[in-house]
Design a protein around this motif. Structure first.
Motif, short mmCIF file in Angstrom:
data_model
loop_
_atom_site.label_atom_id
_atom_site.label_comp_id
_atom_site.label_asym_id
_atom_site.label_seq_id
_atom_site.Cartn_x
_atom_site.Cartn_y
_atom_site.Cartn_z
N GLN A 31 5.44 -7.65 2.74
CA GLN A 31 6.15 -8.50 1.78
C GLN A 31 7.31 -7.71 1.21
O GLN A 31 7.10 -6.70 0.55
N ASP A 32 8.53 -8.16 1.51
CA ASP A 32 9.74 -7.45 1.06
C ASP A 32 9.68 -5.96 1.43
O ASP A 32 10.02 -5.08 0.63
N GLY A 33 9.19 -5.69 2.65
CA GLY A 33 9.16 -4.32 3.15
C GLY A 33 7.99 -3.48 2.72
O GLY A 33 7.89 -2.31 3.08
N VAL A 34 7.06 -4.06 1.96
CA VAL A 34 5.89 -3.32 1.47
C VAL A 34 4.63 -3.91 2.10
O VAL A 34 4.43 -5.14 2.08
N SER A 35 3.78 -3.06 2.66
CA SER A 35 2.55 -3.52 3.30
C SER A 35 1.61 -4.13 2.26
O SER A 35 1.35 -3.53 1.21
N ILE A 36 1.11 -5.33 2.56
CA ILE A 36 0.19 -6.00 1.63
C ILE A 36 -1.16 -6.33 2.25
O ILE A 36 -2.10 -6.67 1.53
N ALA A 37 -1.29 -6.23 3.58
CA ALA A 37 -2.57 -6.60 4.19
C ALA A 37 -2.65 -6.15 5.63
O ALA A 37 -1.65 -6.06 6.34
N ASN A 38 -3.89 -5.85 6.08
CA ASN A 38 -4.24 -5.68 7.48
C ASN A 38 -5.25 -6.76 7.80
O ASN A 38 -6.32 -6.83 7.16
N THR A 39 -4.95 -7.60 8.78
CA THR A 39 -5.79 -8.77 9.03
C THR A 39 -6.74 -8.61 10.21
O THR A 39 -7.43 -9.56 10.57
N GLY A 40 -6.78 -7.42 10.83
CA GLY A 40 -7.59 -7.27 12.04
C GLY A 40 -6.99 -8.14 13.14
O GLY A 40 -5.77 -8.16 13.34
N ASN A 56 -3.65 -15.18 10.63
CA ASN A 56 -3.18 -15.90 9.45
C ASN A 56 -3.56 -15.11 8.21
O ASN A 56 -4.46 -14.27 8.25
N PHE A 57 -2.85 -15.37 7.12
CA PHE A 57 -3.12 -14.64 5.87
C PHE A 57 -2.63 -15.47 4.69
O PHE A 57 -1.53 -16.03 4.71
#
Length: 286
Positions: free
Chosen positions: A210-219, A223-224
């Motif tokens: 999000q705006d260049g910052v990691s927010i999640a790893n979904t495996g 979808n997220f």
């Protein structure tokens, strides 16, 4: 200069060849060479190609136990002693006739670092084993049921999308996600989704930014649901695909999301009260 270039091309070709999946036979569980066959897989269970339960493609390999201790499915490949291997197998329980049955990956030989792993889900799950070869022909084994149910027929396991790679040999990046999109956007949330990336061995994770910052790893989930956004604000989202060797795809397309305005009024205060009232003051609280 020509000799150096030829040497470099030769080494690159050798390295890329080594990066190939060592599950080489054309069969129902092959990633690169899928066919309606069980070539390369043996065992004492009834082993068939299944066209109704595929995890990827059109076929999967199915093993069903017999009434005379036929409960194994196994595979061997040419290994180098001391080399680390990453073995990835998608598996699920098929129909079971035994209550509380525990099919499993068990009794692997020619490896160190392996531990018995139960196959306890009726949905597809990817099992990843990081092991070291202690023999030149190690054996991967799947059991349809534990020893006490060895004379029970009809317990089944289904496997698909098998990959075996020597660690450090896989240098191919997954394909970039090209259809990242958003939906159901509110003033504070949005739903992201995308199509699965492809890889010579298999994608193991998607990382959302999000705006260049990691927010999640979904495996392996594609979808997220993003939460905690601010109303009337624009955000840029991107996704990278990763494989088990740590190779990362190019960045996806950028999905720009504009959250809705905050249209919900605060709730009314219902318990305003006063206390400590004098001739000139009072304390209000709520």
């Amino acid at each position: 200069m020509v000799k150096k270039l030829l040497s470099a091309l030769f080494l690159l070709g050798t390295f890329m060849a080594a990066a190939q999946n060592l599950h080489t036979q054309s069969n129902a569980a092959s990633i690169e060479n899928e066919s309606d066959a069980t070539t390369g897989w043996t065992g004492l269970g009834v082993i068939t190609s299944d066209n109704t339960e595929a995890q990827t493609g059109n076929f999967a390999i199915r093993v069903e136990s017999t009434a005379n201790n036929g409960r194994t499915l196994q595979y061997t490949f040419n290994a180098t002693v001391g080399v680390d291997y990453t073995i990835q197998i998608w598996a699920k329980q098929g129909p079971q006739v035994t209550n509380n049955n525990d099919p499993a990956f068990a009794n692997w030989s020619g490896f160190s670092g392996f531990s018995t792993t139960t196959i306890n889900n009726t949905d597809w799950v990817e099992y990843v084993f990081n092991v070291t070869a202690t023999a030149t022909n190690p054996i991967i084994r799947v059991y349809t049921s534990p020893y006490q149910f060895r004379f029970t027929a009809g317990n089944t396991v289904i496997i698909d999308s098998v990959s075996i790679t020597a660690d450090g040999s896989d240098t191919e990046n997954p394909s970039a996600v090209s259809d990242l999109s958003s939906s159901n956007t509110t003033d504070t949330t949005t739903d992201l989704s995308w199509s699965a990336s492809t890889d010579n061995v298999g994608v193991t994770n998607y990382e959302v930014f999000q705006d260049g910052v990691s927010i999640a790893n979904t495996g392996t989930t594609t979808n997220f649901n993003v939460t905690g956004l601010s109303p009337s604000t624009g955000y840029n989202f991107t996704v990278f695909a990763e494989d088990a060797a740590g190779n990362t795809s190019a960045v996806s397309n950028t999905e720009t999301v504009n959250t809705l305005a905050d249209s919900q009024a605060p709730s009314a205060i219902a318990d305003l009260s006063s206390s400590n009232t004098t001739e000139t003051t009072t304390d209000l609280s709520w």
